[in-house]
Design a protein around this motif. Structure first.
Motif, PDB file in Angstrom:
ATOM      1  N   PHE A  81       0.608  -3.894   5.305  1.00  0.00           N
ATOM      2  CA  PHE A  81       1.962  -4.668   5.380  1.00  0.00           C
ATOM      3  C   PHE A  81       1.531  -5.874   6.582  1.00  0.00           C
ATOM      4  O   PHE A  81       2.228  -6.942   6.505  1.00  0.00           O
ATOM      5  CB  PHE A  81       3.085  -3.941   5.991  1.00  0.00           C
ATOM      6  CG  PHE A  81       4.256  -4.615   6.337  1.00  0.00           C
ATOM      7  CD1 PHE A  81       5.138  -4.920   5.371  1.00  0.00           C
ATOM      8  CD2 PHE A  81       4.417  -5.032   7.718  1.00  0.00           C
ATOM      9  CE1 PHE A  81       6.287  -5.736   5.742  1.00  0.00           C
ATOM     10  CE2 PHE A  81       5.475  -5.814   8.137  1.00  0.00           C
ATOM     11  CZ  PHE A  81       6.408  -6.033   7.088  1.00  0.00           C
ATOM     12  N   HIS A  82       0.745  -5.764   7.495  1.00  0.00           N
ATOM     13  CA  HIS A  82       0.395  -6.526   8.579  1.00  0.00           C
ATOM     14  C   HIS A  82       0.196  -8.144   7.881  1.00  0.00           C
ATOM     15  O   HIS A  82       0.479  -8.908   8.702  1.00  0.00           O
ATOM     16  CB  HIS A  82      -0.470  -6.225   9.694  1.00  0.00           C
ATOM     17  CG  HIS A  82      -1.680  -6.358   9.416  1.00  0.00           C
ATOM     18  ND1 HIS A  82      -2.570  -5.345   8.712  1.00  0.00           N
ATOM     19  CD2 HIS A  82      -2.426  -7.450   9.985  1.00  0.00           C
ATOM     20  CE1 HIS A  82      -3.842  -6.036   8.878  1.00  0.00           C
ATOM     21  NE2 HIS A  82      -3.818  -7.132   9.297  1.00  0.00           N
ATOM     22  N   LYS A  83      -0.272  -7.899   6.891  1.00  0.00           N
ATOM     23  CA  LYS A  83      -0.649  -9.393   6.070  1.00  0.00           C
ATOM     24  C   LYS A  83       0.601 -10.202   5.730  1.00  0.00           C
ATOM     25  O   LYS A  83       0.381 -11.372   5.310  1.00  0.00           O
ATOM     26  CB  LYS A  83      -1.607  -9.135   5.005  1.00  0.00           C
ATOM     27  CG  LYS A  83      -2.857  -8.257   5.224  1.00  0.00           C
ATOM     28  CD  LYS A  83      -3.969  -8.937   5.772  1.00  0.00           C
ATOM     29  CE  LYS A  83      -5.323  -8.337   6.236  1.00  0.00           C
ATOM     30  NZ  LYS A  83      -5.932  -8.077   4.721  1.00  0.00           N
ATOM     31  N   ALA A  84       1.712  -9.491   5.716  1.00  0.00           N
ATOM     32  CA  ALA A  84       2.708 -10.326   5.035  1.00  0.00           C
ATOM     33  C   ALA A  84       3.877 -10.727   6.212  1.00  0.00           C
ATOM     34  O   ALA A  84       4.608 -11.248   6.002  1.00  0.00           O
ATOM     35  CB  ALA A  84       3.539  -9.178   4.334  1.00  0.00           C
TER      36      ALA A  84
ATOM     37  N   ALA B   2       0.960  -1.251  -0.018  1.00  0.00           N
ATOM     38  CA  ALA B   2      -0.209  -0.098  -0.168  1.00  0.00           C
ATOM     39  C   ALA B   2       0.845   1.145  -0.084  1.00  0.00           C
ATOM     40  O   ALA B   2       0.369   2.564   0.136  1.00  0.00           O
ATOM     41  CB  ALA B   2      -0.944  -0.106   1.051  1.00  0.00           C
ATOM     42  N   HIS B   3       2.341   1.131  -0.176  1.00  0.00           N
ATOM     43  CA  HIS B   3       3.151   2.294  -0.222  1.00  0.00           C
ATOM     44  C   HIS B   3       3.167   3.007  -1.582  1.00  0.00           C
ATOM     45  O   HIS B   3       3.232   4.150  -1.493  1.00  0.00           O
ATOM     46  CB  HIS B   3       4.467   1.664   0.298  1.00  0.00           C
ATOM     47  CG  HIS B   3       5.497   2.760   0.317  1.00  0.00           C
ATOM     48  ND1 HIS B   3       5.449   3.754   1.037  1.00  0.00           N
ATOM     49  CD2 HIS B   3       6.758   2.897  -0.446  1.00  0.00           C
ATOM     50  CE1 HIS B   3       6.546   4.612   0.907  1.00  0.00           C
ATOM     51  NE2 HIS B   3       7.408   4.083  -0.017  1.00  0.00           N
ATOM     52  N   VAL B   4       3.135   2.072  -2.742  1.00  0.00           N
ATOM     53  CA  VAL B   4       3.397   2.995  -3.976  1.00  0.00           C
ATOM     54  C   VAL B   4       2.357   2.415  -5.020  1.00  0.00           C
ATOM     55  O   VAL B   4       1.956   1.100  -5.026  1.00  0.00           O
ATOM     56  CB  VAL B   4       4.592   2.817  -4.239  1.00  0.00           C
ATOM     57  CG1 VAL B   4       5.097   3.142  -5.806  1.00  0.00           C
ATOM     58  CG2 VAL B   4       5.808   3.543  -3.483  1.00  0.00           C
TER      59      VAL B   4
ATOM     60  N   ALA C 139       1.075   0.823   5.985  1.00  0.00           N
ATOM     61  CA  ALA C 139       1.842   0.956   4.447  1.00  0.00           C
ATOM     62  C   ALA C 139       3.284   0.468   4.500  1.00  0.00           C
ATOM     63  O   ALA C 139       4.081   0.272   3.324  1.00  0.00           O
ATOM     64  CB  ALA C 139       1.713   2.392   3.765  1.00  0.00           C
ATOM     65  N   GLY C 140       3.719  -0.025   5.834  1.00  0.00           N
ATOM     66  CA  GLY C 140       5.405  -0.298   5.849  1.00  0.00           C
ATOM     67  C   GLY C 140       5.586  -0.720   7.203  1.00  0.00           C
ATOM     68  O   GLY C 140       4.693  -0.532   8.076  1.00  0.00           O
ATOM     69  N   SER C 141       6.738  -0.999   7.501  1.00  0.00           N
ATOM     70  CA  SER C 141       7.114  -1.270   8.730  1.00  0.00           C
ATOM     71  C   SER C 141       8.775  -1.059   9.138  1.00  0.00           C
ATOM     72  O   SER C 141       9.590  -1.391   8.138  1.00  0.00           O
ATOM     73  CB  SER C 141       6.814  -2.497   9.122  1.00  0.00           C
ATOM     74  OG  SER C 141       7.122  -3.006  10.600  1.00  0.00           O
ATOM     75  N   PRO C 142       9.055  -0.671  10.335  1.00  0.00           N
ATOM     76  CA  PRO C 142      10.558  -0.620  10.688  1.00  0.00           C
ATOM     77  C   PRO C 142      10.948  -2.197  10.993  1.00  0.00           C
ATOM     78  O   PRO C 142       9.812  -2.802  11.328  1.00  0.00           O
ATOM     79  CB  PRO C 142      10.411   0.271  11.884  1.00  0.00           C
ATOM     80  CG  PRO C 142       9.159   0.064  12.468  1.00  0.00           C
ATOM     81  CD  PRO C 142       8.163   0.049  11.316  1.00  0.00           C
ATOM     82  N   VAL C 143      11.944  -2.485  10.983  1.00  0.00           N
ATOM     83  CA  VAL C 143      12.308  -3.855  10.988  1.00  0.00           C
ATOM     84  C   VAL C 143      13.872  -4.164  11.464  1.00  0.00           C
ATOM     85  O   VAL C 143      14.749  -3.166  11.043  1.00  0.00           O
ATOM     86  CB  VAL C 143      12.229  -4.839   9.742  1.00  0.00           C
ATOM     87  CG1 VAL C 143      13.077  -4.370   8.775  1.00  0.00           C
ATOM     88  CG2 VAL C 143      12.270  -6.086   9.951  1.00  0.00           C
ATOM     89  N   THR C 144      14.012  -5.070  12.294  1.00  0.00           N
ATOM     90  CA  THR C 144      15.413  -5.454  12.675  1.00  0.00           C
ATOM     91  C   THR C 144      15.625  -6.928  11.962  1.00  0.00           C
ATOM     92  O   THR C 144      15.339  -7.779  12.488  1.00  0.00           O
ATOM     93  CB  THR C 144      15.853  -5.318  14.160  1.00  0.00           C
ATOM     94  OG1 THR C 144      15.458  -4.133  14.761  1.00  0.00           O
ATOM     95  CG2 THR C 144      16.966  -5.932  14.483  1.00  0.00           C
TER      96      THR C 144
END
Length: 326
Positions: free
Chosen positions: A155-158, A127-129, A316-321
């Motif tokens: 994003f949470h679906k992924a 959903a970002h672009v 639409a996105g997420s921070p991640v480590t």
């Protein structure tokens, strides 16, 4: 009937009806995955990550070595104030000195962050672009709004699909440099040459980590250069990503593609093709330096890749480590 001299044959970059035909959007139509996994699909190429793929990826762990590919999530991140994105703000909401006295002398602390979801190492979700009023799989722009966020392609679906076999392709080492030149366009030929040099092949369901060396600017404290003109993949790589059935792509630069765009007048055209048309989750600002050095030393360029991100509903996105295990 026109002889074409008026541009009605599309030679002026139009479709003959006055609408400009953008080369990346024409490519996107060719590589579209819309409907491939059904009309309701919201995870795109992450469908290539199957249970069997995760089992085989787990078997790549042989030494137990772990590599953290994430940027520090703090006020010293890459962004300056006043722009679209700012560095995370970390605030303590409970200090040990605030803890109520207890019979056993307990002390406690709590904290919170105020941040954009794409203010450090991050995933760009589907959903970002988009373009043409549509996101991946025919989702209309109105499905992303202030009331619910990203009601489709969130994003949470992924998150459960972002564990797979990872493969690092080190384009900087391929070229014999510690970092690629600003705005260097990574091509399909570069990807093929990196595979040959490293003795590895990208397969269906893999997460590809693409090293340009650009992250070194951030490590050296030159945030302005890190956020400036960047080497990265160009449209020439899209067909390769499609043919290899790559599940997700993560890059060490800030832009997720070559910057600025080599397509005159276009804005992040690579994003438009891979996210909107192909449904590919795209990662940015991954720290690949330590991992790349280790891969070069032991000759092992494949590993278990784990980077689920945060399960923020309608995001639409997420921070991640991201963590790699070898």
């Amino acid at each position: 009937m026109s002889d074409g001299s008026d541009g009605s044959d599309g030679s002026d970059g139009s479709d003959g009806g006055g609408e400009k035909v953008w080369p990346h959007q024409e490519l996107g139509r060719k590589l579209s995955n819309w409907g491939r996994w059904g009309e309701g699909d919201e995870i795109g190429t992450l469908n290539f990550v199957t249970p069997g793929k995760r089992v085989s990826a787990a078997q790549l762990v042989r030494t137990g070595k772990a590599f953290d590919l994430g940027m520090p999530f703090d006020k010293d991140g890459p962004f300056k104030g006043g722009g679209l994105r700012t560095n995370p703000i970390h605030v303590m909401t409970l200090l040990p000195s605030d803890t109520a006295k207890t019979a056993d002398g307990l002390i406690s602390a709590d904290d919170m962050i105020i941040t954009g979801l794409q203010s450090a190492t991050q995933w760009d979700g589907l959903a970002h672009v988009g373009y043409g009023g549509m996101f991946y799989n025919g989702v209309p722009a109105g499905a992303v709004n202030n009331f619910v966020g990203a009601s489709r392609n969130s994003f949470h679906k992924a998150v459960d699909r972002l564990i797979s076999r990872g493969v690092l392709l080190d384009i900087a080492r391929l070229k014999g440099v510690d970092r690629l030149a600003d705005s260097y366009e990574i091509t399909e030929a570069d990807l093929l040459a990196a595979e040959e040099r490293q003795g590895v092949r990208v397969e269906s369901g893999d997460v590809v980590l693409l090293r340009t060396g650009s992250y070194r600017w951030f490590l050296e404290g030159d945030r302005e250069h890190f956020l400036g003109n960047a080497p990265g993949p160009c449209l020439d790589t899209c067909q390769w990503l499609y043919d290899r059935e790559v599940a997700a792509l993560a890059i060490d630069n800030h832009s997720g593609e070559v910057w600025p765009s080599p397509v005159p007048g276009a804005t992040i055209p690579f994003h438009q093709v891979v996210i909107r048309d192909m449904g590919l989750t795209l990662g940015e600002m991954f720290n690949l330096e330590e991992l790349a050095a280790d891969c070069e030393a032991d000759g092992v360029w494949e590993f278990l890749f784990c980077a689920p991100g945060l399960k923020v509903t309608n995001s639409a996105g997420s921070p991640v480590t991201p963590i790699v295990l070898k």
